[in-house]
Design a protein around this motif. Structure first.
Motif, PDB file in Angstrom:
ATOM      1  N   MET A 139       0.842  -1.189   0.000  1.00  0.00           N
ATOM      2  CA  MET A 139       0.000   0.000   0.000  1.00  0.00           C
ATOM      3  C   MET A 139       0.881   1.245   0.000  1.00  0.00           C
ATOM      4  O   MET A 139       2.113   1.156  -0.093  1.00  0.00           O
ATOM      5  CB  MET A 139      -0.944  -0.035   1.206  1.00  0.00           C
ATOM      6  N   THR A 140       0.281   2.395   0.103  1.00  0.00           N
ATOM      7  CA  THR A 140       1.025   3.651   0.021  1.00  0.00           C
ATOM      8  C   THR A 140       1.893   3.831   1.258  1.00  0.00           C
ATOM      9  O   THR A 140       1.461   3.565   2.378  1.00  0.00           O
ATOM     10  CB  THR A 140       0.049   4.835  -0.096  1.00  0.00           C
ATOM     11  N   ASN A 141       3.129   4.287   1.053  1.00  0.00           N
ATOM     12  CA  ASN A 141       3.984   4.617   2.198  1.00  0.00           C
ATOM     13  C   ASN A 141       4.169   6.126   2.269  1.00  0.00           C
ATOM     14  O   ASN A 141       3.914   6.848   1.307  1.00  0.00           O
ATOM     15  CB  ASN A 141       5.336   3.899   2.098  1.00  0.00           C
ATOM     16  N   ASP A 142       4.583   6.595   3.440  1.00  0.00           N
ATOM     17  CA  ASP A 142       4.727   8.038   3.642  1.00  0.00           C
ATOM     18  C   ASP A 142       6.150   8.507   3.362  1.00  0.00           C
ATOM     19  O   ASP A 142       6.529   9.606   3.742  1.00  0.00           O
ATOM     20  CB  ASP A 142       4.309   8.434   5.061  1.00  0.00           C
ATOM     21  N   HIS A 143       6.919   7.653   2.707  1.00  0.00           N
ATOM     22  CA  HIS A 143       8.293   8.039   2.408  1.00  0.00           C
ATOM     23  C   HIS A 143       8.366   8.525   0.965  1.00  0.00           C
ATOM     24  O   HIS A 143       7.928   7.831   0.054  1.00  0.00           O
ATOM     25  CB  HIS A 143       9.234   6.849   2.599  1.00  0.00           C
ATOM     26  N   GLY A 144       8.876   9.679   0.779  1.00  0.00           N
ATOM     27  CA  GLY A 144       8.962  10.247  -0.561  1.00  0.00           C
ATOM     28  C   GLY A 144       8.965  11.757  -0.501  1.00  0.00           C
ATOM     29  O   GLY A 144       9.454  12.356   0.462  1.00  0.00           O
ATOM     30  N   LEU A 145       8.424  12.377  -1.520  1.00  0.00           N
ATOM     31  CA  LEU A 145       8.458  13.832  -1.635  1.00  0.00           C
ATOM     32  C   LEU A 145       7.082  14.385  -1.989  1.00  0.00           C
ATOM     33  O   LEU A 145       6.309  13.738  -2.694  1.00  0.00           O
ATOM     34  CB  LEU A 145       9.435  14.264  -2.724  1.00  0.00           C
ATOM     35  N   ILE A 146       6.809  15.565  -1.474  1.00  0.00           N
ATOM     36  CA  ILE A 146       5.712  16.390  -1.976  1.00  0.00           C
ATOM     37  C   ILE A 146       6.381  17.598  -2.619  1.00  0.00           C
ATOM     38  O   ILE A 146       7.117  18.334  -1.960  1.00  0.00           O
ATOM     39  CB  ILE A 146       4.766  16.829  -0.849  1.00  0.00           C
ATOM     40  N   ILE A 147       6.170  17.771  -3.891  1.00  0.00           N
ATOM     41  CA  ILE A 147       6.871  18.812  -4.651  1.00  0.00           C
ATOM     42  C   ILE A 147       5.870  19.881  -5.068  1.00  0.00           C
ATOM     43  O   ILE A 147       4.907  19.591  -5.785  1.00  0.00           O
ATOM     44  CB  ILE A 147       7.562  18.226  -5.893  1.00  0.00           C
ATOM     45  N   GLY A 148       6.095  21.080  -4.597  1.00  0.00           N
ATOM     46  CA  GLY A 148       5.257  22.204  -4.989  1.00  0.00           C
ATOM     47  C   GLY A 148       5.893  23.003  -6.107  1.00  0.00           C
ATOM     48  O   GLY A 148       7.100  23.251  -6.094  1.00  0.00           O
ATOM     49  N   LEU A 149       5.090  23.388  -7.091  1.00  0.00           N
ATOM     50  CA  LEU A 149       5.581  24.151  -8.236  1.00  0.00           C
ATOM     51  C   LEU A 149       4.798  25.448  -8.374  1.00  0.00           C
ATOM     52  O   LEU A 149       3.560  25.438  -8.321  1.00  0.00           O
ATOM     53  CB  LEU A 149       5.432  23.343  -9.529  1.00  0.00           C
ATOM     54  N   THR A 150       5.511  26.520  -8.508  1.00  0.00           N
ATOM     55  CA  THR A 150       4.860  27.803  -8.782  1.00  0.00           C
ATOM     56  C   THR A 150       4.602  27.884 -10.282  1.00  0.00           C
ATOM     57  O   THR A 150       5.527  27.879 -11.092  1.00  0.00           O
ATOM     58  CB  THR A 150       5.744  28.971  -8.338  1.00  0.00           C
ATOM     59  N   GLU A 151       3.323  27.934 -10.646  1.00  0.00           N
ATOM     60  CA  GLU A 151       2.933  27.887 -12.069  1.00  0.00           C
ATOM     61  C   GLU A 151       1.691  28.752 -12.243  1.00  0.00           C
ATOM     62  O   GLU A 151       0.591  28.378 -11.837  1.00  0.00           O
ATOM     63  CB  GLU A 151       2.635  26.442 -12.465  1.00  0.00           C
ATOM     64  N   ASN A 152       1.851  29.937 -12.824  1.00  0.00           N
ATOM     65  CA  ASN A 152       0.730  30.878 -12.934  1.00  0.00           C
ATOM     66  C   ASN A 152      -0.419  30.328 -13.764  1.00  0.00           C
ATOM     67  O   ASN A 152      -1.587  30.588 -13.479  1.00  0.00           O
ATOM     68  CB  ASN A 152       1.218  32.206 -13.518  1.00  0.00           C
ATOM     69  N   GLU A 153      -0.110  29.584 -14.813  1.00  0.00           N
ATOM     70  CA  GLU A 153      -1.156  28.996 -15.669  1.00  0.00           C
ATOM     71  C   GLU A 153      -0.888  27.494 -15.789  1.00  0.00           C
ATOM     72  O   GLU A 153      -0.351  27.014 -16.785  1.00  0.00           O
ATOM     73  CB  GLU A 153      -1.160  29.658 -17.049  1.00  0.00           C
ATOM     74  N   HIS A 164      -0.533  27.332  -8.177  1.00  0.00           N
ATOM     75  CA  HIS A 164       0.498  26.425  -7.667  1.00  0.00           C
ATOM     76  C   HIS A 164      -0.009  24.996  -7.817  1.00  0.00           C
ATOM     77  O   HIS A 164      -1.167  24.703  -7.515  1.00  0.00           O
ATOM     78  CB  HIS A 164       0.801  26.708  -6.191  1.00  0.00           C
ATOM     79  N   THR A 165       0.873  24.131  -8.287  1.00  0.00           N
ATOM     80  CA  THR A 165       0.511  22.732  -8.454  1.00  0.00           C
ATOM     81  C   THR A 165       1.510  21.862  -7.711  1.00  0.00           C
ATOM     82  O   THR A 165       2.626  22.300  -7.411  1.00  0.00           O
ATOM     83  CB  THR A 165       0.474  22.344  -9.946  1.00  0.00           C
ATOM     84  N   ALA A 166       1.096  20.645  -7.379  1.00  0.00           N
ATOM     85  CA  ALA A 166       1.946  19.765  -6.580  1.00  0.00           C
ATOM     86  C   ALA A 166       2.040  18.386  -7.211  1.00  0.00           C
ATOM     87  O   ALA A 166       1.137  17.943  -7.918  1.00  0.00           O
ATOM     88  CB  ALA A 166       1.399  19.652  -5.154  1.00  0.00           C
ATOM     89  N   LEU A 167       3.144  17.729  -6.943  1.00  0.00           N
ATOM     90  CA  LEU A 167       3.343  16.337  -7.310  1.00  0.00           C
ATOM     91  C   LEU A 167       3.589  15.535  -6.034  1.00  0.00           C
ATOM     92  O   LEU A 167       4.299  16.000  -5.130  1.00  0.00           O
ATOM     93  CB  LEU A 167       4.546  16.154  -8.235  1.00  0.00           C
ATOM     94  N   ILE A 168       3.009  14.364  -5.965  1.00  0.00           N
ATOM     95  CA  ILE A 168       3.269  13.459  -4.849  1.00  0.00           C
ATOM     96  C   ILE A 168       4.136  12.328  -5.384  1.00  0.00           C
ATOM     97  O   ILE A 168       3.699  11.543  -6.223  1.00  0.00           O
ATOM     98  CB  ILE A 168       1.962  12.914  -4.257  1.00  0.00           C
ATOM     99  N   VAL A 169       5.356  12.275  -4.919  1.00  0.00           N
ATOM    100  CA  VAL A 169       6.319  11.287  -5.384  1.00  0.00           C
ATOM    101  C   VAL A 169       6.477  10.234  -4.292  1.00  0.00           C
ATOM    102  O   VAL A 169       7.038  10.510  -3.231  1.00  0.00           O
ATOM    103  CB  VAL A 169       7.678  11.927  -5.715  1.00  0.00           C
ATOM    104  N   GLU A 170       5.982   9.043  -4.561  1.00  0.00           N
ATOM    105  CA  GLU A 170       6.095   7.955  -3.594  1.00  0.00           C
ATOM    106  C   GLU A 170       7.352   7.159  -3.901  1.00  0.00           C
ATOM    107  O   GLU A 170       7.574   6.730  -5.034  1.00  0.00           O
ATOM    108  CB  GLU A 170       4.866   7.056  -3.671  1.00  0.00           C
ATOM    109  N   ALA A 171       8.188   6.980  -2.875  1.00  0.00           N
ATOM    110  CA  ALA A 171       9.447   6.261  -3.066  1.00  0.00           C
ATOM    111  C   ALA A 171       9.235   4.757  -2.946  1.00  0.00           C
ATOM    112  O   ALA A 171       8.287   4.293  -2.306  1.00  0.00           O
ATOM    113  CB  ALA A 171      10.474   6.724  -2.041  1.00  0.00           C
ATOM    114  N   VAL A 172      10.124   4.016  -3.558  1.00  0.00           N
ATOM    115  CA  VAL A 172      10.117   2.558  -3.421  1.00  0.00           C
ATOM    116  C   VAL A 172      10.432   2.221  -1.966  1.00  0.00           C
ATOM    117  O   VAL A 172      11.413   2.732  -1.414  1.00  0.00           O
ATOM    118  CB  VAL A 172      11.161   1.910  -4.348  1.00  0.00           C
ATOM    119  N   PRO A 173       9.611   1.394  -1.303  1.00  0.00           N
ATOM    120  CA  PRO A 173       9.891   1.063   0.106  1.00  0.00           C
ATOM    121  C   PRO A 173      11.260   0.418   0.262  1.00  0.00           C
ATOM    122  O   PRO A 173      11.562  -0.572  -0.394  1.00  0.00           O
ATOM    123  CB  PRO A 173       8.770   0.076   0.471  1.00  0.00           C
TER     124      PRO A 173
END
Length: 771
Positions: free
Chosen positions: A60-74, A156-165
């Motif tokens: 299942m989903t793990n909490d290890h990884g990155l949340i990446i925020g991007l500043t993007e006007n459009e 602003h948009t975000a990516l959720i990057v889940e790492a390999v356990p």
């Protein structure tokens, strides 16, 4: 001790050769060092519940990884989508990445009566760019995607990057991973200032940066600061050179021993060389100062070396034992990393004493006698002389007033320390201007935070979770969880099923929830057929286990653990028997573990105080004096507690480590003062005369070593990591308080007779001579 020193001088070259061989042996181990910080190994290597959590997150989903925020006007413009697509493809090519969720995945099921399709908003934006504003509004209104991958203002948009356990992943690998992520976004065409990284991988990578900074930047500053301070104190080069040789030898021994136990250098171990260096300086400064005084008193070189070893060496033995007790008390903390650090520091203290008491006398004997006039050897620097003269007059002439001042300070400190509340946060252990903290604030403002709590809901009977009654209970449970403090958003299959039902129900059907398990199963099958992959990590294939991911506004250990406990209670209330609810995640387990850590720190501190009190009684051969000697060492700890309560609403749990270290180091000055006072008292019945001799012989060395300790630890304040920062600020403050207590309270208590030693019988009329 005299025989020991005499034996050293007799076989000095053999001793020197043996020290060189041992040092070379430990130095040969140093290349084994691997810079690595792994939270699982540091804190949870013996935690069965954490092991179960790691097993769960394999599927299942793990909490290890990155949340990446991007500043993007459009964010839905063709150019922005092209950049995002290149970035996602680059991220998915990284071996550490398990899955990436982004704006490209956002969409909903559509059924036109003939065909079923999963409409992705990004694809529709490419086909009809003029509808971008409308699509953004639809994404923001979607409970699955709003505030998850798109901010409320749509810029602003975000990516959720889940790492390999991978429980064995180290900080070094995380740093490389983070660097690769930045490189992916740079190649995709993003400006570095518009890319904001948060989450466990970002924090762990920053831990590596702090380790590297400690070893390559802060440690050299400590060396330079100690060198300059020692030279200014003595106005000569030879004492500083001897001290550095002894100190670096102790550092090599300690580092080699640590690497023999474990080749991994974590954040805590990276500061061990600086601590050992400072302690080594303290011991050797006392030896050099006493050696100069003995020479200044007219003794020959050999007599001065033996006298130094006999008087100061005994005191150094007891100070090393008390410092050893302070460090080894870290082993009471139920954490592998703390226990390992305590053992290594304990060895380092023992090694420092052995090296100082062997190498320093040998070097004294080999080197030429310092070419300075005898009277210059006992000359004090002006400001130290002024401080000691003031302390001497105050404690001899007004001892009751001095005791009254410290009694008042004692009472005020107790009152302040009673307001101390302890908590911890990995994120908040980084300085507020650290890039990871800045990025976390950005992500918190636009996407609800970087902290998460995983909640696993599992059917324990013969039924799955998707029957009408049980699913309705799940909906109520999630709504109750969403209303809890610190919960910004809950992401789970529940919202997906509810939203799909409301979109696809028959005309006239006003039901909020599916009416049957078959209907729920049908919706899930439609998602799978349509190619949507949002369920593969949050709902088991047999539909008996579901994962809810809570996005939190807090990173506090205690608050996250308390939240997890409340979620568990709500699960029992809403889901009843047959369904288990188990919280998980790094912050939750750290919160559960925090009370055990604090209890272990309290036990270790209590052990230190008790053991040091016993050592003082034995060393001074007086129960009464040994007991009273702890008063000047408890006051600095209480002042520390009061300052912590004043500075922070919730003090970090690692603050107690400062107290554990301070009690072991701060008592050193008390030992040096009382050991000399005991010698003086054995030759006179006049307490005032004994106090004056003690100030004359030990006062300057006590002040110098305290300055050395303060300046030696101060560079740690340059660290961005809170634990090391307070060791560079609050630990020096505590040591300054200990110095003041030893210069004023100890002699005042002695003057009042509360610390009294029996005097030896002297021939009548023979005066007491200051040695």
């Amino acid at each position: 001790m005299q025989r020991f020193v005499a034996l050293l001088l007799r076989y000095r070259y053999a001793v020197l050769g043996l020290l060189v061989l041992i040092t070379a042996g430990f130095a040969s181990v140093l290349p084994r060092a691997i810079i690595a910080t792994n939270f699982a190994e540091m804190f949870f290597s013996r935690d069965a519940a954490f092991d179960r959590y790691q097993q769960r997150t394999k599927d299942m989903t793990n909490d290890h990884g990155l949340i990446i925020g991007l500043t993007e006007n459009e964010p839905l413009s063709p150019e922005a989508l092209d950049r995002l697509e290149r970035a996602v493809e680059g991220l998915e090519d990284l071996s550490e990445v398990r899955r990436v969720t982004s704006l490209l995945d956002a969409g909903k099921l559509l059924d036109d009566g003939e065909n079923l399709d999963f409409l992705r908003y990004a694809e529709q934006a490419r086909e009809t760019p003029e509808q971008a504003a409308e699509l953004i509004a639809r994404i923001q209104a979607d409970p699955l995607w709003g505030r998850t991958i798109l901010s409320e203002d749509g810029r602003h948009t975000a990516l959720i990057v889940e790492a390999v356990p991978d429980p064995s992943r180290e900080a070094e690998a995380e740093r490389e991973f983070v660097d690769e992520v930045y490189a992916v976004f740079a190649e995709a065409g993003y400006d570095r200032k518009n890319v904001h990284l948060g989450g466990p991988s970002a924090v762990t990578a920053e831990m590596f940066n702090q380790i590297y900074r400690n070893l390559t930047f802060i440690f050299p500053i400590v060396v330079i600061a100690l060198f300059i301070t020692g030279f200014l104190m003595f106005r000569q080069l030879w004492p500083v050179l001897i001290t550095i040789v002894v100190a670096f030898t102790a550092v090599i021994w300690t580092s080699g021993f640590a690497l023999l136990l474990d080749p991994k250098v974590n954040l805590f171990m990276s500061v061990v060389p600086a601590i050992i260096l400072v302690i080594s300086f303290s011991d050797v400064i006392h030896l050099c100062s006493a050696y100069l005084l003995e020479l200044g008193a007219g003794k020959s070189k050999e007599e001065a070396i033996i006298a130094t070893g006999a008087d100061v060496g005994t005191a150094c033995l007891f100070t090393s034992i008390t410092t050893f007790i302070g460090f080894i008390s870290l082993a009471f903390v139920p954490s592998p990393v703390m226990q390992h650090t305590g053992v290594v520091l304990g060895f380092g203290v023992a090694a420092t004493l052995l090296i100082a008491m062997t190498l320093a006398p040998v070097v004294f004997s080999i080197m030429k006698e310092p070419p300075i006039p005898r009277e210059a050897a006992v000359k004090r620097s002006d400001w130290i002389s002024a401080v000691l003269d003031f302390a001497e007059r105050a404690t001899i002439e007004r001892p009751r007033s001095v005791v009254a001042v410290f009694t008042l300070l004692f009472a005020l400190s107790i009152a302040g320390a009673m307001n101390l509340h302890i908590d911890a946060s990995l994120l908040e252990r980084l300085s507020s201007d650290n890039i990871v903290r800045r990025d976390a604030r950005y992500i918190g403002e636009h996407f609800g935070g970087t902290s998460t709590l995983s909640v696993f809901v599992e059917s324990e009977d013969d039924h799955d979770l998707l029957g009408p009654e049980r699913f309705a209970a799940l909906v109520d449970f999630q709504r109750a969880v969403s209303a809890l403090p610190h919960v910004n958003h809950v992401l789970s299959p529940v919202d997906l099923i509810v939203n799909t039902h409301q979109e696809m129900r028959e005309p006239g059907d006003t039901s909020e929830l599916p009416a049957s398990r078959a209907q729920v199963g049908g919706y899930l099958m439609l998602f799978e057929l349509a190619g949507a992959d949002m369920l593969d990590r949050s709902l088991s294939s047999d539909r008996r286990e579901m994962q809810l991911t809570l996005r939190l506004e807090t990173s506090s250990f205690r608050e996250t653990f308390a939240l997890g406990q409340e979620v568990r209670r709500l699960g029992a209330e809403h889901l009843g028997t047959g369904v288990s609810v188990e919280p998980g995640g790094l912050l939750f387990f750290l919160g559960r573990w925090l009370d055990e850590i604090i209890d272990g720190q309290k036990q270790g501190l209590g052990f230190s105080i008790l053991a040091i009190t016993i050592m003082m009684m034995l060393g001074l051969r007086s129960l009464k004096v040994g007991a009273w000697s702890m008063a000047p060492n408890l006051i600095p700890l209480l002042v520390l507690g009061a300052v912590l309560a004043l500075l922070w609403e919730k003090a970090d749990s690692d603050s107690l480590i400062v107290a554990m270290i301070a009690i072991g180091i701060g008592v050193d000055d008390t030992i040096h003062f009382l050991m000399r006072y005991k010698l003086a008292s054995e030759r006179t019945d006049d307490h005032a005369v004994a106090v004056r001799e003690t100030f004359h012989f030990a006062g300057r060395a006590i002040v110098i070593t305290s300055i050395i300790l303060v300046i030696g630890f101060a560079p740690l304040a340059l660290s961005d990591y809170h634990t090391l920062f307070i060791m560079g600020t609050l630990l020096p403050m505590t040591l300054v308080m200990a110095l003041l207590a030893n210069l004023f309270l100890v002699p005042a208590l002695a003057r009042l007779g509360l610390m009294r030693f029996e005097s030896e019988k002297r021939p009548e009329g023979k005066p007491l001579v200051f040695r």
